[in-house]
Design an enzyme around this catalytic site. Structure first.
Site, PDB file in Angstrom:
ATOM      1  N   LYS A   1       0.589  -1.198  -0.388  1.00  0.00           N
ATOM      2  CA  LYS A   1      -0.491   0.009   0.007  1.00  0.00           C
ATOM      3  C   LYS A   1       0.741   1.216  -0.137  1.00  0.00           C
ATOM      4  CE  LYS A   1      -4.556  -2.077   2.096  1.00  0.00           C
ATOM      5  NZ  LYS A   1      -5.121  -2.272   3.359  1.00  0.00           N
TER       6      LYS A   1
ATOM      7  N   ASN B   1      -4.739   2.057  -1.779  1.00  0.00           N
ATOM      8  CA  ASN B   1      -5.056   0.583  -1.760  1.00  0.00           C
ATOM      9  C   ASN B   1      -6.096   0.575  -3.045  1.00  0.00           C
ATOM     10  OD1 ASN B   1      -8.070   1.392  -1.191  1.00  0.00           O
ATOM     11  ND2 ASN B   1      -8.736   0.504  -0.765  1.00  0.00           N
TER      12      ASN B   1
ATOM     13  N   ASP C   1     -10.319   2.346   2.282  1.00  0.00           N
ATOM     14  CA  ASP C   1     -10.193   2.229   3.083  1.00  0.00           C
ATOM     15  C   ASP C   1     -11.092   3.128   4.003  1.00  0.00           C
ATOM     16  OD1 ASP C   1      -8.798  -0.613   2.758  1.00  0.00           O
ATOM     17  OD2 ASP C   1      -6.806   0.896   3.121  1.00  0.00           O
TER      18      ASP C   1
END
Ligand code: ATR
Length: 272
Positions: free
Chosen positions: A70, A91, A106
């Site tokens: 990431k 992400n 996220d």
């Protein structure tokens, strides 16, 4: 091999065999009649940048990125959202006209899931853990007006994160008392053999110490429910579970790529 006209997507990780992302995205394509394909992309860290840069030429329009890539995903992007930059991790990558765009879905996934249960503005939130998931959670919660405290097994990591994201640290979770929401971003409970008792003890939590309408959020995904979320539910607490967060971040990535509402319920059901 997909047809040349089929748009290609995938999830890059290492290892990535455990990822449930292909199921979630493929059911969404089927439901909406979209001609696209989504596959697992196991890429070792030393080949990540070179491989990702080659994906558009192979028909890829975007990828999700998971552990351990990431931060590398954000670093290689030509353009990143303010959110991804502030969190320090991405992400979701989108490939358009020779440009790589980075986003972090996220964080809004957590804000949306928790926001359905209570107002985040003014909530006292304890975040457990200080890895990449914690960074996304702390950023999302602070951005929505929460008072965020972080605890981590390795205290120095929590202090660094707190300094960078402008949140506080606590020396001990103290059972979770005094907080409206407790968010577990550690991997504790992920192991199939981890019991509820071991999980609560490793996280310094005691559900009986929770006050009133406290909410537990657990990023851990485990078949049959994570030990923390199962214990919290039995205690009568409201819970946001790993699969819900996973489906929401996937749906938000889908919407970035297709500019159309994602079939969230269908994507969530693919994880059942
Ligand atoms: P991610 O990017 O998914 O957040 P990570 O960076 O590997 O993953 O972070 C994992 C988190 O789980 C860390 O906060 C880690 O604590 P340390 O920084 O002390 O390693 C936490 N963690 C993992 N195993 C743990 C355990 N048995 N008890 C408490 N915390 C644990």
């Amino acid at each position: 091999m997909p047809e040349a006209s089929t748009r290609r997507f995938g999830v890059a990780g290492y290892p990535v065999a455990h990822s449930r992302s292909p199921e979630m995205h493929m059911v969404a394509y089927a439901k909406l009649g979209i001609d696209a394909d989504y596959q697992r992309l196991p890429i070792p860290p030393e080949l990540f940048e070179e491989t990702v840069r080659g994906l558009p030429a192979s028909g890829f329009s975007g990828i999700n990125v998971t552990i351990p890539h990431k931060e590398a995903a954000l670093a290689l992007a030509d353009v990143a959202s303010d959110r991804a930059r502030a969190i320090g991790a991405a992400n979701t990558l989108s490939f358009t006209d020779g440009t790589i765009h980075a986003e972090n879905t996220d964080a809004p996934a957590l804000a949306a899931a928790l926001g359905e249960l209570r107002s985040i503005d003014g909530a006292r939130v304890l975040v457990l853990g200080a890895g990449g998931t914690s960074r996304a959670a702390c950023w999302a919660l602070k951005d929505a007006g929460a008072e965020v405290s972080v605890w981590n097994r390795t205290a120095g990591r929590a202090s660094r994160l707190a300094g960078e994201l402008g949140v506080s640290t606590v020396e001990s979770p103290e059972g979770g008392s005094g907080f409206d929401v407790v968010v577990n971003t550690t991997s504790v409970g992920m192991d199939d053999s981890a019991s509820e008792e071991e999980t609560l003890s490793a996280l310094g939590l005691s559900l009986s110490a929770f006050e009133g309408a406290a909410i537990v959020v657990d990023f851990v995904y485990r078949a049959g429910g994570s030990p923390l979320s199962n214990a919290a539910r039995r205690q009568g607490l409201s819970v946001v579970e790993g699969p819900d967060l996973l489906a929401r971040q996937a749906a938000l990535s889908f919407e970035l790529w297709f500019s159309t509402p994602a079939p969230l319920a269908t994507m969530r059901a693919a994880l059942a």
